[in-house]
Design an enzyme around this catalytic site. Structure first.
Site, mmCIF file in Angstrom:
data_model
loop_
_atom_site.group_PDB
_atom_site.id
_atom_site.type_symbol
_atom_site.label_atom_id
_atom_site.label_comp_id
_atom_site.label_asym_id
_atom_site.label_seq_id
_atom_site.Cartn_x
_atom_site.Cartn_y
_atom_site.Cartn_z
ATOM 1 C CG HIS A 14 -1.661 1.262 1.411
ATOM 2 N ND1 HIS A 14 -1.548 2.031 2.534
ATOM 3 C CD2 HIS A 14 -2.527 1.889 0.593
ATOM 4 C CE1 HIS A 14 -2.334 3.085 2.410
ATOM 5 N NE2 HIS A 14 -2.929 3.024 1.238
ATOM 6 C CG ASP A 30 -3.264 5.125 -1.440
ATOM 7 O OD1 ASP A 30 -4.261 5.142 -0.683
ATOM 8 O OD2 ASP A 30 -2.101 5.222 -1.032
ATOM 9 C CE1 TYR A 85 11.940 12.233 -16.841
ATOM 10 C CE2 TYR A 85 13.329 14.171 -16.735
ATOM 11 C CZ TYR A 85 12.616 13.245 -17.465
ATOM 12 O OH TYR A 85 12.585 13.347 -18.832
#
Length: 147
Positions: A22, A68, A117
């Site tokens: 998670h 999530d 990035y």
């Protein structure tokens, strides 16, 4: 061979999805993304899926992995350099996939290129697609499976 699992999800890729916890991030990167370099430098897992569109990979992932729902933004894309208000067609397609496939649909957040990035460096894994459309990169955060 397994039933009801998209065949583009290789054994290595399935292992990555199952091993993620998670809150772990998964990067689905386009063909131009420096995925191997980022993965090598930061200890991320790395899988290539040459010839496969990022949108097809996102669909296959979201069929198995929950987004999530404990965070405001469970999905991120890279802003267009020089025009943050522009939404590339591939990003519109990512949003449609999230809306139609994810168990917890949410709007995609856009972040500046170098912030994307940096987020990628903290990911659990980077999946390098064969996507040639510019800005065909997305980060999705794994949620909790509720029984």
């Amino acid at each position: 061979m397994l039933r009801n699992i998209n065949p583009l999800l290789s054994p290595d890729f399935l292992h990555i999805l199952a091993a993620m916890g998670h809150g772990d991030n998964l990067v689905i990167a386009d063909a131009n993304f420096p995925g191997e370099q980022i993965a090598r430098a930061n200890g991320c897992r790395y899988v290539r899926l040459d010839g496969i569109l990022a949108t097809d990979i996102l669909t296959a992932v979201l069929e198995l992995m929950p987004l999530d729902d404990f965070v405001k933004d469970p999905a991120y894309v890279m802003e267009v350099v020089g025009d943050a208000s522009q939404v590339p067609p591939v990003v519109t397609e990512f949003q449609t996939i999230i809306n139609e496939v994810a168990d917890n649909p949410a709007p995609i957040a856009a972040v500046e290129r170098f912030a994307f990035y940096d987020m990628s460096k903290q990911s659990y894994a980077i999946i390098q697609s064969g996507e040639r459309r510019l800005y065909g990169n997305i980060i999705v955060k794994k949620g909790v499976i509720r029984l």
